[in-house]
Scaffold this motif. Sequence first.
Motif, short mmCIF file in Angstrom:
data_model
loop_
_atom_site.label_atom_id
_atom_site.label_comp_id
_atom_site.label_asym_id
_atom_site.label_seq_id
_atom_site.Cartn_x
_atom_site.Cartn_y
_atom_site.Cartn_z
N MET A 262 0.81 -1.23 0.00
CA MET A 262 0.00 0.00 0.00
C MET A 262 0.85 1.28 0.00
O MET A 262 2.01 1.28 0.40
N GLU A 263 0.21 2.35 -0.43
CA GLU A 263 0.82 3.68 -0.32
C GLU A 263 0.62 4.17 1.12
O GLU A 263 -0.30 3.71 1.81
N PRO A 265 -0.97 5.96 4.01
CA PRO A 265 -2.28 6.61 4.13
C PRO A 265 -2.11 8.07 4.56
O PRO A 265 -1.06 8.43 5.11
N SER A 272 -8.83 5.60 6.21
CA SER A 272 -7.71 6.03 5.35
C SER A 272 -6.82 4.82 5.06
O SER A 272 -6.35 4.63 3.93
N THR A 275 -8.66 2.32 2.73
CA THR A 275 -8.75 2.80 1.35
C THR A 275 -7.46 2.53 0.59
O THR A 275 -7.47 2.11 -0.57
N GLU A 276 -6.33 2.73 1.25
CA GLU A 276 -5.05 2.45 0.57
C GLU A 276 -4.88 0.96 0.33
O GLU A 276 -4.35 0.55 -0.71
N LYS A 279 -6.85 -0.08 -2.72
CA LYS A 279 -6.27 0.30 -4.01
C LYS A 279 -5.26 -0.74 -4.50
O LYS A 279 -5.12 -0.97 -5.69
#
Length: 500
Positions: A262-263, A265, A272, A275-276, A279
């Motif tokens: 993940m990126e 957050p 938050s 959501t990452e 993705k």
Amino acid sequence: MMDYIESGDVKMSAILVIFGGTGDLTHRKLIPSLYNLVLDKLLPEHFAVVCVGRRDKTLEEYRKDIKESVSRYSRNKIDEDVWSKLQNMIYYYQFDFTDTEGFGGLKYFLEDIDQKHKTEGNRVFYLAVAPEYFETIVHGLQIGNMADRQGAWSKLVIEKPFGKDLKTARKLNNKLIEVFDENNIYRIDHYLGKEMIQNIMVLRFCNLIFESIWNNKFIDNIQISLTEKLGVNSRGGYYEHSGAMRDMLQNHIIQILSLVAMEPPVNLKTDSIRTEKLKVIQAIEEITPEFLKNNVIFGQYGKGFIDGTPVPSYREELNVPKDSNTETFVALKLHINNFRWAGTPFYIRTGKRLGSGSAEIVVQFKDMPNILYLKDTEMQEPNLLVLRIQPNVGVFFQFNTKDFTTHHGIVPTKMDTSYETPTQGNTPEAYERLIYDILRGDATLFSRWDEVEAAWTVADQIIQYREQKKSQFPNYDSGSMGPVKAFELLAKDGRKWWNI
Ligand code: BG6
């Protein structure tokens, strides 16, 4: 413990209602975890546990049974004072939850407990039952007006498997959200409660040395291996309809993958982070049958030896057909098509009855140019960062140094900060953390519906491909490290599985 929660004044007083009170999960994990939470003083002052079961038992008999389970499974020895505190909070309520009418009686029973323990009407409904009862129980809670009450909160905790494919998962979810708000649904993936899984984000986002090179420019490949020595034992009936894909990959592995890839957050709020994670799952490269032909290997264990003891093949296990086509092993290569990861493969494997049982994430960094000290080296020893989830917990790092024993040559040096549990670590059991978070209302370590949905979308394509294929099973011996083809999967890319 790490604190993700924003507000300090969360109301934790509640009754925890466990459906499946006489089941395995309650005895092996839930009650021992509650015991340790009492010991660590992490339960609210006003708290009670109502275990619902179909068996006819007096409260004394029930308390005696669970005391035995705590002695057997708790990470800490029983202390009589602590036990007596827990015992006074526990109740047994006998009823058949397939009888919707019976929920009215349960409601009154809980209201009595509210009076006695000052639990303020708050409820956590924990479904520790076989998945075919999930919808029935939620429906019963709806009919009995137990989910949505004025001035109090109600949460639903649901164990895996969450559906058996995308379609059934959607159907189940539709029923849940008809009765509970998404924010009050806690979908358990017990891997997320493990210490080292929680540590993935901390390691990445608190260490410049890692995060600045955490991408396709520096990382050659990432391997996620969840290997088990255990077979299916008495769970053949369940496993036959699940296989490694549904049992491990759709949930635990995809969750780990999303945390690794993940990126950062924007903040540490639950949504938050989720959501990452989502993705990442959405960025998994399209999985076509053509891709799978070359990049997925299924296996099923034959007989063999585990630690010198003979063990039967999968097809000889209880409740498993003699011609079963169910996979007990899967190895797979995946790509995540985003700017951070395009070109860096993720190799995944999980299986039962393997020669070693561990859970590890291995990050293999790219080779140095073959110049200077490495001029004549054919195969470089790469930098490896290993996040050890179990049985050891911690971080292992491999880097090159001068060989000072022979005064020439370069040797890999291994730095290992991991420690063996339980003798040294005594890390909190995953369920302790998860129950504590449910009470605090922190859903960070649980899966949001859109994550589950995206994970099923990926898993379904692989499962459909497998189901069309008649496999030549068994294709690995118990005690080996899986089918030969799983090794070839990496060898054809000039790589190998790391068993650290
Ligand atoms: C469960 C699976 O979710 O995870 C089991 O249903 C598996 O088949 C288990 O054995 C592994 O979990 P752990 O915590 O023992 O690694």
